[in-house]
Motif scaffolding. Structure first.
Motif, PDB file in Angstrom:
ATOM      1  N   GLU A 263      -2.196  -9.628  -6.422  1.00  0.00           N
ATOM      2  CA  GLU A 263      -3.572 -10.086  -6.575  1.00  0.00           C
ATOM      3  C   GLU A 263      -4.416  -9.567  -5.412  1.00  0.00           C
ATOM      4  O   GLU A 263      -4.200  -9.928  -4.263  1.00  0.00           O
ATOM      5  CB  GLU A 263      -3.614 -11.615  -6.603  1.00  0.00           C
ATOM      6  N   GLY A 264      -5.367  -8.690  -5.752  1.00  0.00           N
ATOM      7  CA  GLY A 264      -6.254  -8.178  -4.723  1.00  0.00           C
ATOM      8  C   GLY A 264      -5.545  -7.371  -3.661  1.00  0.00           C
ATOM      9  O   GLY A 264      -5.798  -7.550  -2.474  1.00  0.00           O
ATOM     10  N   ALA A 265      -4.670  -6.455  -4.070  1.00  0.00           N
ATOM     11  CA  ALA A 265      -3.904  -5.649  -3.112  1.00  0.00           C
ATOM     12  C   ALA A 265      -4.289  -4.182  -3.225  1.00  0.00           C
ATOM     13  O   ALA A 265      -4.345  -3.637  -4.332  1.00  0.00           O
ATOM     14  CB  ALA A 265      -2.404  -5.815  -3.343  1.00  0.00           C
ATOM     15  N   PHE A 266      -4.553  -3.553  -2.097  1.00  0.00           N
ATOM     16  CA  PHE A 266      -4.831  -2.121  -2.052  1.00  0.00           C
ATOM     17  C   PHE A 266      -3.815  -1.491  -1.113  1.00  0.00           C
ATOM     18  O   PHE A 266      -3.792  -1.789   0.083  1.00  0.00           O
ATOM     19  CB  PHE A 266      -6.253  -1.855  -1.567  1.00  0.00           C
ATOM     20  N   ILE A 267      -2.953  -0.649  -1.664  1.00  0.00           N
ATOM     21  CA  ILE A 267      -1.848  -0.053  -0.906  1.00  0.00           C
ATOM     22  C   ILE A 267      -2.056   1.450  -0.842  1.00  0.00           C
ATOM     23  O   ILE A 267      -2.241   2.105  -1.885  1.00  0.00           O
ATOM     24  CB  ILE A 267      -0.491  -0.376  -1.546  1.00  0.00           C
ATOM     25  N   VAL A 268      -2.046   2.007   0.353  1.00  0.00           N
ATOM     26  CA  VAL A 268      -2.204   3.448   0.545  1.00  0.00           C
ATOM     27  C   VAL A 268      -0.918   4.004   1.149  1.00  0.00           C
ATOM     28  O   VAL A 268      -0.466   3.553   2.204  1.00  0.00           O
ATOM     29  CB  VAL A 268      -3.400   3.760   1.464  1.00  0.00           C
ATOM     30  N   ILE A 269      -0.328   4.996   0.453  1.00  0.00           N
ATOM     31  CA  ILE A 269       0.884   5.657   0.912  1.00  0.00           C
ATOM     32  C   ILE A 269       0.482   6.972   1.571  1.00  0.00           C
ATOM     33  O   ILE A 269      -0.089   7.850   0.924  1.00  0.00           O
ATOM     34  CB  ILE A 269       1.852   5.941  -0.259  1.00  0.00           C
ATOM     35  N   LEU A 270       0.758   7.100   2.870  1.00  0.00           N
ATOM     36  CA  LEU A 270       0.411   8.308   3.620  1.00  0.00           C
ATOM     37  C   LEU A 270       1.640   9.205   3.722  1.00  0.00           C
ATOM     38  O   LEU A 270       2.715   8.748   4.125  1.00  0.00           O
ATOM     39  CB  LEU A 270      -0.086   7.933   5.015  1.00  0.00           C
ATOM     40  N   ALA A 271       1.480  10.484   3.355  1.00  0.00           N
ATOM     41  CA  ALA A 271       2.637  11.381   3.308  1.00  0.00           C
ATOM     42  C   ALA A 271       2.244  12.788   3.723  1.00  0.00           C
ATOM     43  O   ALA A 271       1.061  13.148   3.763  1.00  0.00           O
ATOM     44  CB  ALA A 271       3.227  11.395   1.903  1.00  0.00           C
ATOM     45  N   THR A 272       3.258  13.607   4.020  1.00  0.00           N
ATOM     46  CA  THR A 272       3.061  15.017   4.341  1.00  0.00           C
ATOM     47  C   THR A 272       3.209  15.849   3.065  1.00  0.00           C
ATOM     48  O   THR A 272       3.688  15.347   2.037  1.00  0.00           O
ATOM     49  CB  THR A 272       4.102  15.468   5.375  1.00  0.00           C
ATOM     50  N   PRO A 273       2.822  17.141   3.095  1.00  0.00           N
ATOM     51  CA  PRO A 273       2.939  17.991   1.897  1.00  0.00           C
ATOM     52  C   PRO A 273       4.362  18.126   1.360  1.00  0.00           C
ATOM     53  O   PRO A 273       4.554  18.505   0.195  1.00  0.00           O
ATOM     54  CB  PRO A 273       2.397  19.342   2.383  1.00  0.00           C
ATOM     55  N   GLU A 274       5.353  17.815   2.202  1.00  0.00           N
ATOM     56  CA  GLU A 274       6.749  17.873   1.724  1.00  0.00           C
ATOM     57  C   GLU A 274       6.988  16.928   0.561  1.00  0.00           C
ATOM     58  O   GLU A 274       7.969  17.080  -0.175  1.00  0.00           O
ATOM     59  CB  GLU A 274       7.702  17.544   2.877  1.00  0.00           C
ATOM     60  N   LEU A 275       6.116  15.963   0.371  1.00  0.00           N
ATOM     61  CA  LEU A 275       6.245  15.056  -0.776  1.00  0.00           C
ATOM     62  C   LEU A 275       6.232  15.832  -2.085  1.00  0.00           C
ATOM     63  O   LEU A 275       6.836  15.415  -3.077  1.00  0.00           O
ATOM     64  CB  LEU A 275       5.103  14.041  -0.767  1.00  0.00           C
ATOM     65  N   LEU A 276       5.564  16.990  -2.079  1.00  0.00           N
ATOM     66  CA  LEU A 276       5.463  17.797  -3.296  1.00  0.00           C
ATOM     67  C   LEU A 276       6.255  19.097  -3.226  1.00  0.00           C
ATOM     68  O   LEU A 276       6.493  19.716  -4.260  1.00  0.00           O
ATOM     69  CB  LEU A 276       3.993  18.132  -3.577  1.00  0.00           C
ATOM     70  N   SER A 277       6.671  19.508  -2.016  1.00  0.00           N
ATOM     71  CA  SER A 277       7.237  20.854  -1.888  1.00  0.00           C
ATOM     72  C   SER A 277       8.687  20.918  -1.417  1.00  0.00           C
ATOM     73  O   SER A 277       9.378  21.909  -1.685  1.00  0.00           O
ATOM     74  CB  SER A 277       6.372  21.680  -0.918  1.00  0.00           C
ATOM     75  N   ASP A 278       9.171  19.923  -0.699  1.00  0.00           N
ATOM     76  CA  ASP A 278      10.519  20.003  -0.141  1.00  0.00           C
ATOM     77  C   ASP A 278      11.568  19.958  -1.255  1.00  0.00           C
ATOM     78  O   ASP A 278      11.560  19.050  -2.090  1.00  0.00           O
ATOM     79  CB  ASP A 278      10.753  18.841   0.829  1.00  0.00           C
ATOM     80  N   PRO A 279      12.493  20.928  -1.296  1.00  0.00           N
ATOM     81  CA  PRO A 279      13.479  20.955  -2.386  1.00  0.00           C
ATOM     82  C   PRO A 279      14.449  19.783  -2.387  1.00  0.00           C
ATOM     83  O   PRO A 279      15.061  19.488  -3.421  1.00  0.00           O
ATOM     84  CB  PRO A 279      14.217  22.286  -2.157  1.00  0.00           C
ATOM     85  N   TYR A 280      14.620  19.113  -1.243  1.00  0.00           N
ATOM     86  CA  TYR A 280      15.577  18.018  -1.162  1.00  0.00           C
ATOM     87  C   TYR A 280      14.916  16.644  -1.108  1.00  0.00           C
ATOM     88  O   TYR A 280      15.583  15.632  -1.330  1.00  0.00           O
ATOM     89  CB  TYR A 280      16.463  18.198   0.075  1.00  0.00           C
ATOM     90  N   ARG A 281      13.614  16.597  -0.789  1.00  0.00           N
ATOM     91  CA  ARG A 281      12.971  15.307  -0.558  1.00  0.00           C
ATOM     92  C   ARG A 281      11.688  15.101  -1.361  1.00  0.00           C
ATOM     93  O   ARG A 281      11.057  14.054  -1.241  1.00  0.00           O
ATOM     94  CB  ARG A 281      12.646  15.159   0.945  1.00  0.00           C
ATOM     95  N   SER A 282      11.295  16.020  -2.166  1.00  0.00           N
ATOM     96  CA  SER A 282      10.031  15.912  -2.888  1.00  0.00           C
ATOM     97  C   SER A 282      10.149  14.958  -4.070  1.00  0.00           C
ATOM     98  O   SER A 282      11.235  14.470  -4.413  1.00  0.00           O
ATOM     99  CB  SER A 282       9.584  17.282  -3.391  1.00  0.00           C
ATOM    100  N   LEU A 283       9.016  14.720  -4.706  1.00  0.00           N
ATOM    101  CA  LEU A 283       8.992  13.852  -5.884  1.00  0.00           C
ATOM    102  C   LEU A 283       9.780  14.422  -7.059  1.00  0.00           C
ATOM    103  O   LEU A 283      10.072  13.701  -8.012  1.00  0.00           O
ATOM    104  CB  LEU A 283       7.541  13.605  -6.321  1.00  0.00           C
ATOM    105  N   ASP A 284      10.139  15.721  -6.978  1.00  0.00           N
ATOM    106  CA  ASP A 284      10.983  16.294  -8.035  1.00  0.00           C
ATOM    107  C   ASP A 284      12.328  15.602  -8.094  1.00  0.00           C
ATOM    108  O   ASP A 284      13.011  15.639  -9.127  1.00  0.00           O
ATOM    109  CB  ASP A 284      11.183  17.795  -7.789  1.00  0.00           C
ATOM    110  N   ARG A 285      12.738  14.955  -7.002  1.00  0.00           N
ATOM    111  CA  ARG A 285      14.011  14.226  -6.981  1.00  0.00           C
ATOM    112  C   ARG A 285      13.930  12.923  -7.771  1.00  0.00           C
ATOM    113  O   ARG A 285      14.947  12.318  -8.091  1.00  0.00           O
ATOM    114  CB  ARG A 285      14.415  13.908  -5.538  1.00  0.00           C
ATOM    115  N   TYR A 286      12.704  12.486  -8.063  1.00  0.00           N
ATOM    116  CA  TYR A 286      12.547  11.204  -8.776  1.00  0.00           C
ATOM    117  C   TYR A 286      11.348  11.322  -9.712  1.00  0.00           C
ATOM    118  O   TYR A 286      10.221  10.988  -9.366  1.00  0.00           O
ATOM    119  CB  TYR A 286      12.351  10.053  -7.785  1.00  0.00           C
ATOM    120  N   GLN A 287      11.611  11.818 -10.904  1.00  0.00           N
ATOM    121  CA  GLN A 287      10.555  12.133 -11.851  1.00  0.00           C
ATOM    122  C   GLN A 287       9.754  10.906 -12.296  1.00  0.00           C
ATOM    123  O   GLN A 287       8.575  11.017 -12.628  1.00  0.00           O
ATOM    124  CB  GLN A 287      11.160  12.830 -13.082  1.00  0.00           C
TER     125      GLN A 287
END
Length: 312
Positions: A263-287
């Motif tokens: 209720e009434g929550a605003f959550i901001v996740i701060l990340a580096t570009p590796e979130l999209l590009s790192d072959p072992y740690r990117s979001l590709d590991r968790y579709q």
């Protein structure tokens, strides 16, 4: 970046989230100073709009455990102050002409400002706590029990507080060492763990609005999860394996899916570009998370500033 902050302020802090909605946003930037500056700007904006703000960082907190995340939030909150503010609202509801300004409060001392004296005041307070807190099923049973003890710990009846379990409850909320037998006497029968921490988190967002906050703002920096954990590259703080990164993504996916439970929550996740590009740690590991936050089609020269993910 300035335009995005303006939109967050006008479309979320001042309207949507302040009205009870919740949102989770991902912000990607390579520069650590930019991430820190964004977190500071958002915290300032949240405070200015009457939000309770929190800051979490994977370098110091193991965020892939929901119970650890909740414990860190609890460590940043003054629980006695929360109880005192809520008690003040209860005293206003029962018509106390002079609302206490200092806690713990002595019912005998303030009974002179209430019709019927101390006994009548205690009865009305008990009734209000029962109907407004104990029977508020938007919060979990454990959380309601914890807040009740904190409130009763702020009320003296002559020989001490009505409840002596307040300090133990705070330690329980913060994940500190606490005697299990003491918890059982307080009607809390398990530690904060995976199975109840998420319900406690949604209960917290509800309680903060009950005491007058317009909402809850949480900045979560996950950059350390995306950094190499090779020993030669390490500085102080926590480092994580790719398996822990996947666990974090599962937790974030659950936060995205369960926005409606908060209720009434605003959550901001701060990340580096590796979130999209790192072959072992990117979001590709968790579709499952990637499908929820990454745009399938986007114009490289422009981005949707109101979308779930922005890049700076």
């Amino acid at each position: 970046m300035k335009r995005w902050l303006e939109l967050v302020n006008s479309d979320y802090f001042q309207t949507y989230v302040a009205d009870g909605g919740s949102a989770v946003k991902f912000v990607i930037t390579a520069d650590a100073g930019t991430r820190a500056g964004l977190a500071r700007s958002l915290n300032t904006m949240a405070d200015r709009n009457g939000f309770q703000s929190f800051s979490l960082d994977g370098a110091s907190t193991k965020l892939h455990f929901i119970q650890t995340l909740f414990h860190e939030l609890a460590r940043q909150l003054e629980w006695e102050k929360v109880a005192a503010e809520y008690l003040n609202l209860c005293f206003q509801q029962i018509g106390l002409s002079v609302v206490p300004s200092a806690f713990p409060v002595d019912l005998t001392r303030i009974a002179g400002t209430s019709v019927g004296g101390r006994t009548a005041l205690a009865d009305r307070l008990q009734s209000t706590l029962r109907t407004d807190l104990v029977e508020d099923y938007a919060m979990s049973h454990e959380f309601r029990t914890a807040i009740l003890h904190l409130c009763l710990g702020q009320v003296n009846r002559g020989d001490g507080p009505v409840s002596a379990f307040g300090p133990a409850v705070v330690r329980w909320l913060r994940g500190e060492t606490v005697n299990l037998s003491e918890l059982k006497d307080a009607k809390l029968f398990q530690k904060v763990a995976r199975n109840n921490a998420r319900h406690l988190l949604s209960s917290l967002t509800h309680m903060l609005r009950k005491i007058g906050r317009r909402g809850t703002f949480i900045a979560i920096d996950i950059s350390r999860y995306l950094a190499s954990n090779r020993f030669a590259n390490r500085v102080s703080g926590n480092y994580y394996t790719p398996a822990a990164v996947v666990d974090l993504y599962e937790l974030l996916r659950q936060l995205v899916d369960e926005q409606g439970a908060m209720e009434g929550a605003f959550i901001v996740i701060l990340a580096t570009p590796e979130l999209l590009s790192d072959p072992y740690r990117s979001l590709d590991r968790y579709q499952a998370l990637k499908m929820r936050v990454v745009d399938d089609v986007r114009v490289r020269s422009k981005q949707n500033l109101l979308g779930p993910m922005v890049r700076f």
